[in-house]
Design a protein around this motif. Structure first.
Motif, mmCIF file in Angstrom:
data_model
loop_
_atom_site.group_PDB
_atom_site.id
_atom_site.type_symbol
_atom_site.label_atom_id
_atom_site.label_comp_id
_atom_site.label_asym_id
_atom_site.label_seq_id
_atom_site.Cartn_x
_atom_site.Cartn_y
_atom_site.Cartn_z
ATOM 1 N N CYS A 95 -4.491 -33.906 -72.821
ATOM 2 C CA CYS A 95 -3.974 -34.142 -71.480
ATOM 3 C C CYS A 95 -5.001 -34.976 -70.718
ATOM 4 N N ALA A 96 -4.521 -35.697 -69.740
ATOM 5 C CA ALA A 96 -5.379 -36.600 -68.984
ATOM 6 C C ALA A 96 -4.882 -36.702 -67.555
ATOM 7 N N ALA A 97 -5.800 -37.080 -66.668
ATOM 8 C CA ALA A 97 -5.461 -37.218 -65.251
ATOM 9 C C ALA A 97 -6.124 -38.455 -64.683
ATOM 10 N N GLY A 98 -5.465 -39.055 -63.713
ATOM 11 C CA GLY A 98 -6.030 -40.223 -63.053
ATOM 12 C C GLY A 98 -5.369 -40.440 -61.714
ATOM 13 N N ARG A 99 -5.990 -41.261 -60.884
ATOM 14 C CA ARG A 99 -5.418 -41.589 -59.582
ATOM 15 C C ARG A 99 -4.305 -42.611 -59.771
ATOM 16 N N ALA A 100 -3.209 -42.404 -59.079
ATOM 17 C CA ALA A 100 -2.065 -43.300 -59.217
ATOM 18 C C ALA A 100 -2.194 -44.490 -58.276
ATOM 19 N N ARG A 101 -1.681 -45.616 -58.706
ATOM 20 C CA ARG A 101 -1.563 -46.807 -57.866
ATOM 21 C C ARG A 101 -0.096 -47.038 -57.557
ATOM 22 N N TRP A 102 0.166 -47.484 -56.334
ATOM 23 C CA TRP A 102 1.527 -47.800 -55.942
ATOM 24 C C TRP A 102 1.756 -49.288 -56.178
ATOM 25 N N VAL A 103 2.711 -49.594 -57.042
ATOM 26 C CA VAL A 103 3.047 -50.989 -57.340
ATOM 27 C C VAL A 103 4.546 -51.186 -57.165
ATOM 28 N N GLY A 104 5.080 -50.538 -56.122
ATOM 29 C CA GLY A 104 6.532 -50.501 -55.942
ATOM 30 C C GLY A 104 7.089 -49.220 -56.518
ATOM 31 N N SER A 105 6.337 -48.622 -57.393
ATOM 32 C CA SER A 105 6.555 -47.280 -57.929
ATOM 33 C C SER A 105 5.171 -46.801 -58.368
ATOM 34 N N TRP A 106 5.054 -45.540 -58.707
ATOM 35 C CA TRP A 106 3.744 -45.059 -59.156
ATOM 36 C C TRP A 106 3.469 -45.609 -60.550
ATOM 37 N N ASP A 107 2.305 -46.201 -60.689
ATOM 38 C CA ASP A 107 1.941 -46.880 -61.926
ATOM 39 C C ASP A 107 1.390 -45.881 -62.941
ATOM 40 N N CYS A 108 2.272 -44.998 -63.395
ATOM 41 C CA CYS A 108 1.873 -43.959 -64.346
ATOM 42 C C CYS A 108 2.607 -44.213 -65.652
ATOM 43 N N ASP A 109 1.935 -44.762 -66.605
ATOM 44 C CA ASP A 109 2.546 -44.965 -67.911
ATOM 45 C C ASP A 109 1.571 -44.501 -68.974
ATOM 46 N N GLY A 110 1.860 -44.838 -70.196
ATOM 47 C CA GLY A 110 1.062 -44.335 -71.304
ATOM 48 C C GLY A 110 -0.176 -45.150 -71.626
#
Length: 128
Positions: A95-110
């Protein structure tokens, strides 16, 4: 200091289910990405499932319909429910965690580079 501790890995037969847990402490970002990744022997690490602070999830194609990522915000636990496991799911799961960036949606991918805190991993072995 951020700590992530996975648990729930085991050796199972194909078709069986497992639920992985990730206890998170010390992570205080308001906007975040949480992810499950895996690495099989001799292969590169790959993203399995991600979840952002809005609760939106993304999955790699090979696990869609079989795996479900969820979170217990109150207890700061990330889960990965894995059903109908296949031998090709055999890997160490992180498992991993990080701060999200907003790029029109949350930039959370693999993309693992977007996550800066990692657990030590838990082994999942699926036999045919």
């Amino acid at each position: 200091q951020v700590h992530l501790v996975e648990s729930g890995g085991a050796s199972v037969q194909a078709g069986e289910s497992l639920r992985l847990s990730c206890q998170i402490s010390g992570f205080t970002a308001r906007f975040y990405c949480m992810g499950w990744f895996r690495q099989a022997p001799g292969k590169e690490r790959e993203g399995v499932a991600t979840i952002d602070n809005d609760g939106d999830t993304r999955y790699r194609d090979s696990v869609k319909g079989r795996f479900t990522a969820s979170e217990d915000n109150a207890n700061k636990i990330l889960y990965l429910e894995m059903n109908n496991l296949k031998p090709e799911d055999t890997a160490i799961y992180f498992c991993a965690a990080g701060r999200a960036r907003w790029v029109g949606s949350w930039d959370c991918d693999g993309d693992g580079a977007k996550y800066n805190s990692w657990g030590q991993g838990t082994q999942v072995t699926v036999s045919s």
